[in-house]
Enzyme design. Sequence first.
Site, short mmCIF file in Angstrom:
data_model
loop_
_atom_site.label_atom_id
_atom_site.label_comp_id
_atom_site.label_asym_id
_atom_site.label_seq_id
_atom_site.Cartn_x
_atom_site.Cartn_y
_atom_site.Cartn_z
N TYR A 142 0.82 -1.22 0.00
CA TYR A 142 0.00 0.00 0.00
C TYR A 142 0.84 1.26 0.00
O TYR A 142 0.35 2.35 -0.26
CB TYR A 142 -0.94 0.03 1.21
N ASP A 222 -3.21 -17.88 1.69
CA ASP A 222 -4.39 -18.53 1.10
C ASP A 222 -4.93 -19.61 2.05
O ASP A 222 -6.14 -19.73 2.25
CB ASP A 222 -4.09 -19.10 -0.30
N ASP A 246 -5.28 -6.63 5.97
CA ASP A 246 -6.48 -5.88 5.58
C ASP A 246 -7.59 -6.85 5.19
O ASP A 246 -8.73 -6.79 5.67
CB ASP A 246 -6.09 -4.98 4.39
N ASP A 250 -10.86 -8.32 7.80
CA ASP A 250 -12.26 -8.09 7.40
C ASP A 250 -13.02 -9.40 7.31
O ASP A 250 -14.18 -9.50 7.72
CB ASP A 250 -12.35 -7.34 6.07
#
Length: 361
Positions: A142, A222, A246, A250
């Site tokens: 990011y 994964d 991130d 969530d």
Amino acid sequence: MNKNIIVLAGDGIGKEVTQWGVKVLQEIADQFGHTFTFEEALIGHSAIVAEGAPLSDETIERCKKADAILLGAVGHPMYDNDPSAKVRPEQGLLKIRKELGLYSNIRPIKIFDELIGASSLKPEILRGADFLFYRELVSGIYFGRPRERFNDGNSAKDTKVYHRYEVERIARQAFDAARTRRKILHSIDKANVLESSRLWRETVQVLSTEYPDVTVTHMFVDNAAMQLIRDPLQFDVILTGNMFGDILSDEASQIAGSLGMLASASVGDKVGIYEPIHGSAPDIAGKNIANPLATILSTALMLDISFGMKEEANTVIDAVDQLLKSGYRTSDIADSTTDKNQILGTKEIGNKLLNIIKNNK
Ligand code: NAD
């Protein structure tokens, strides 16, 4: 202890929920013989309107001198519908994280037994889930440079960089946290493919020799995405980079049910920010229906992480547990089994919780 807390209520329901965080902190201070002073300042849309910028330099300076920051949420529909707006509420949030060097985002995922029916996952998989994310917040893909669209417009590039010191400082926090819990740490990476992940893994491996009492598992991202909903009870502390964290945090928020229940902390080496993970919820702002519990649980994180007040933090968490056990709900966490008379507004549930803390004295 004396502590100075800056309250950045922000926008929308931010003002409604942070006032309950302040009331809870004040009650805790009274009960445990501390002195907390609260100073208000602006961030987000409300700061743009009043001060011309989403976070003024003066507010940043005040925040740097504080012991902790309680934040509500930022955001207003007028910017969401205008992606080209140059001055935006969320710039205030990014600026404060950067200015305060908040490299570590901590998010507890805990399912309260009483809310188990509200989740889309099976109760027998969820019951007892209680883990903590440590997500790196100021580096990785990011922030990496270069990032660019190539001249032909059909190709683009982002860069993922991690430096050893960046991995080490957050890994140390995660190991320290694991030591105070079940002593299990999962480090999430993609070391089979990415060089930056190989550096991540190597750094965590070296650091783990300082923490022989903590059991470390390295897991590919994964697989972690799958394991989180297959068997969340295996996790205690999850250490991960910015983008993987991130996405995974969530996903994991669904394990805890409503957005209105999830707290977070962003910390660096000095002052930390404590905030609910939800946004400014303009659809319910001003209606006295916002759930203040995520903000109240964020104050428990503040007491624990920034002030080292574990007993005080547990007093807050136990009171939330008791409140839910007694059947009271805001509408976002109510379900078909909830007694309609026990569905309360923000103020009413806030007062119930305060009374529980007072009566437990
Ligand atoms: P949101 O979290 O504000 O709301 C999503 C849904 O959850 C809405 O239906 C809302 O009513 C509900 N909700 C959220 N918090 C609740 C609470 N405490 N009690 C009961 N219900 C609650 O997300 P959104 O609608 O995508 O975004 C709204 C604004 O918030 C946008 O401007 C966005 O940019 C901003 N935002 C800010 C933050 C932050 O400040 N950290 C985070 C996310 C979104």
